[in-house]
Design a protein around this motif. Structure first.
Motif, PDB file in Angstrom:
ATOM      1  N   ILE A 185      -3.452  -0.666   5.210  1.00  0.00           N
ATOM      2  CA  ILE A 185      -2.917  -1.875   5.658  1.00  0.00           C
ATOM      3  C   ILE A 185      -3.901  -3.057   5.524  1.00  0.00           C
ATOM      4  O   ILE A 185      -3.508  -3.941   5.709  1.00  0.00           O
ATOM      5  CB  ILE A 185      -2.918  -1.250   7.112  1.00  0.00           C
ATOM      6  CG1 ILE A 185      -1.896   0.003   7.262  1.00  0.00           C
ATOM      7  CG2 ILE A 185      -2.196  -2.462   8.229  1.00  0.00           C
ATOM      8  CD1 ILE A 185      -1.629   0.452   8.836  1.00  0.00           C
ATOM      9  N   GLU A 243      -2.459  -6.488   4.303  1.00  0.00           N
ATOM     10  CA  GLU A 243      -2.496  -7.704   4.913  1.00  0.00           C
ATOM     11  C   GLU A 243      -3.373  -8.691   4.313  1.00  0.00           C
ATOM     12  O   GLU A 243      -3.130  -9.868   4.264  1.00  0.00           O
ATOM     13  CB  GLU A 243      -3.155  -7.094   6.490  1.00  0.00           C
ATOM     14  CG  GLU A 243      -1.977  -6.630   7.472  1.00  0.00           C
ATOM     15  CD  GLU A 243      -2.695  -6.712   8.557  1.00  0.00           C
ATOM     16  OE1 GLU A 243      -2.000  -7.290   9.613  1.00  0.00           O
ATOM     17  OE2 GLU A 243      -3.834  -5.762   9.253  1.00  0.00           O
ATOM     18  N   TYR A 251       2.433  -4.331  11.824  1.00  0.00           N
ATOM     19  CA  TYR A 251       1.410  -3.833  11.195  1.00  0.00           C
ATOM     20  C   TYR A 251       0.358  -3.259  12.235  1.00  0.00           C
ATOM     21  O   TYR A 251      -0.159  -2.143  12.029  1.00  0.00           O
ATOM     22  CB  TYR A 251       0.505  -4.808  10.413  1.00  0.00           C
ATOM     23  CG  TYR A 251       1.091  -5.103   9.007  1.00  0.00           C
ATOM     24  CD1 TYR A 251       1.087  -3.927   8.000  1.00  0.00           C
ATOM     25  CD2 TYR A 251       1.692  -6.221   8.445  1.00  0.00           C
ATOM     26  CE1 TYR A 251       1.443  -4.053   6.681  1.00  0.00           C
ATOM     27  CE2 TYR A 251       1.887  -6.313   6.990  1.00  0.00           C
ATOM     28  CZ  TYR A 251       1.751  -5.250   6.162  1.00  0.00           C
ATOM     29  OH  TYR A 251       2.278  -5.531   5.072  1.00  0.00           O
TER      30      TYR A 251
END
Length: 395
Positions: free
Chosen positions: A93, A97, A322
């Motif tokens: 993640i 991002e 997220y």
């Protein structure tokens, strides 16, 4: 041998300043000579590092360097990580991002990702979809065996390698396929827009909190079954590209079916999976337990007046999915989690109760001083044996 840290003369051949530390192999230091084959091992004490997850907002602020709080904390965490007291694994993640970071060119994004990896000292969480599938398969196996629905956390389900070993002097960085960044940005915008679009129906809802949790769990289970059935239909129709471009979740049920005993009639296989998705075994999976309550709690906030302005909601919730994913996936495996204030408020809500259920310390700018206190306590607890190990391995 390639000597990384020269300690002095070789006890074997007597070579001047030819002997020293070669590498660290988990629980010992390998020492050798640059001139002869002489080598020896120095055993290191067993260690247990604290695991802390740093949210993307932390890394972004620390990297930009505009807020001294983040810079100082990043340096303090790096210091404790070098002392083998703490570990900061990065996740898939973080990579997703970082590569969607707007307003910065490719070089800055690469530098940010390198900053994240350097802070982690190479330690890495497994990709979130791997953790998701592993949790489901373990729970399903327990379901089939008639065991308790209580889920037992195991570090190796979520973390690559053994993080409770002494770090070597070098780390190997293996890149990951990131995919279509613009497509990911588009899907992210669509997901947030879809979330905000249903706020009005949430405000009209008369469901209780428990009913909303149950709806989230039911929808999650249905999603796995539906995704698998769509995959089967595509394959049955000759669309073999489904093997390569179907959602990852479509393979979860396929993997589950391999766990079913061979003597079970074929027509029972999918029924077994369906029964699992409405069982306590599925409900107790950490990722499902947390995400359902995080969504249900956010829904309750909206019902009670949160996010009245649509445009502000789209902005404020841009990273919401997220955030839910990385908290529900990785937080149960951590000792501490640093996140933004809004998410810290959500997970501290008694209806989510992240800290109470999984023993995770939650830190944000609302209790930054407590983070320093927590870090200081880790160093204060370092044993003399640990200090001797540091001297042997890194001095």
């Amino acid at each position: 041998m390639l000597v990384t840290r020269i300690l002095g003369d070789c006890p074997g051949c007597g070579g001047k300043n030819r002997f020293g530390n070669v590498s660290i192999r988990g629980d010992y230091v390998l020492r050798g000579c640059m001139s002869c084959k002489y080598s020896t091992k120095v055993w290191l004490p067993e260690i247990r590092k604290k695991i802390i997850y740093l949210d993307q907002f932390f890394f972004s602020h620390a990297f930009k360097g505009r807020d001294q709080r983040f810079v100082d904390t990043a340096q303090r965490i790096a210091q404790l990580a070098a002392m083998q007291l703490l570990v900061v694994p990065y996740s898939s993640i973080h990579e997703d991002e970082t590569h969607q970071w707007r307003g910065y060119d490719g070089k800055n994004k690469e530098d940010l990702m390198e900053f994240i990896k350097a802070t982690s000292r190479g330690h890495e969480f497994k990709p979130e979809y791997n953790v998701e599938q592993t949790q489901i398969i373990r729970a399903f196996q327990r379901f089939l065996a008639g065991g308790s629905p209580e889920f037992q956390l195991e570090d190796h389900d979520a973390i690559k390698g053994d993080i409770h070993e002494w770090d070597d002097y070098f780390r190997i960085d293996v890149g990951r396929y990131i995919g279509d960044i613009e497509l990911k940005r588009k899907l992210k915008r669509q997901a947030v827009k879809g979330l905000v679009d249903i706020f009005e129906s949430w405000r009209q809802s008369t469901n209780t909190f428990d009913q909303d949790v149950a709806l989230e769990i039911t929808a999650a289970g249905k999603g796995y079954i539906d995704s698998y059935l769509e995959f089967v239909v595509r394959i049955s129709g000759g669309d073999y590209a489904a093997v390569f471009n179907s959602p990852v979740m479509s393979q979860v049920v396929q993997s589950m079916l391999h766990c079913i005993p061979k003597e079970t009639p074929p027509e029972e296989h999918l029924r077994q999976a369906a029964r699992f998705f409405v069982s306590d075994h599925f409900t107790q999976i950490p990722r499902e337990w947390l995400s359902a309550r995080m969504y249900a709690t956010q829904k309750d906030y909206v019902k009670h007046g949160a996010f009245p302005n649509r445009e502000n909601a789209l902005q404020d919730l841009s990273g919401f999915f997220y955030d839910v994913t990385h908290v529900s996936t990785y937080a149960p495996y951590c000792d501490a989690f640093v996140m933004d204030k809004a998410m810290a408020h959500l997970v501290a809500d008694k209806r989510v109760g992240l800290e109470e259920r999984y023993g995770v310390e939650i830190f944000s700018l609302n209790n930054w001083d407590e983070l320093y206190t927590w870090l200081d306590a880790i160093e204060a607890g370092m044993t003399e044996e640990h200090k001797a190990g540091l001297s042997a391995a890194y001095s």
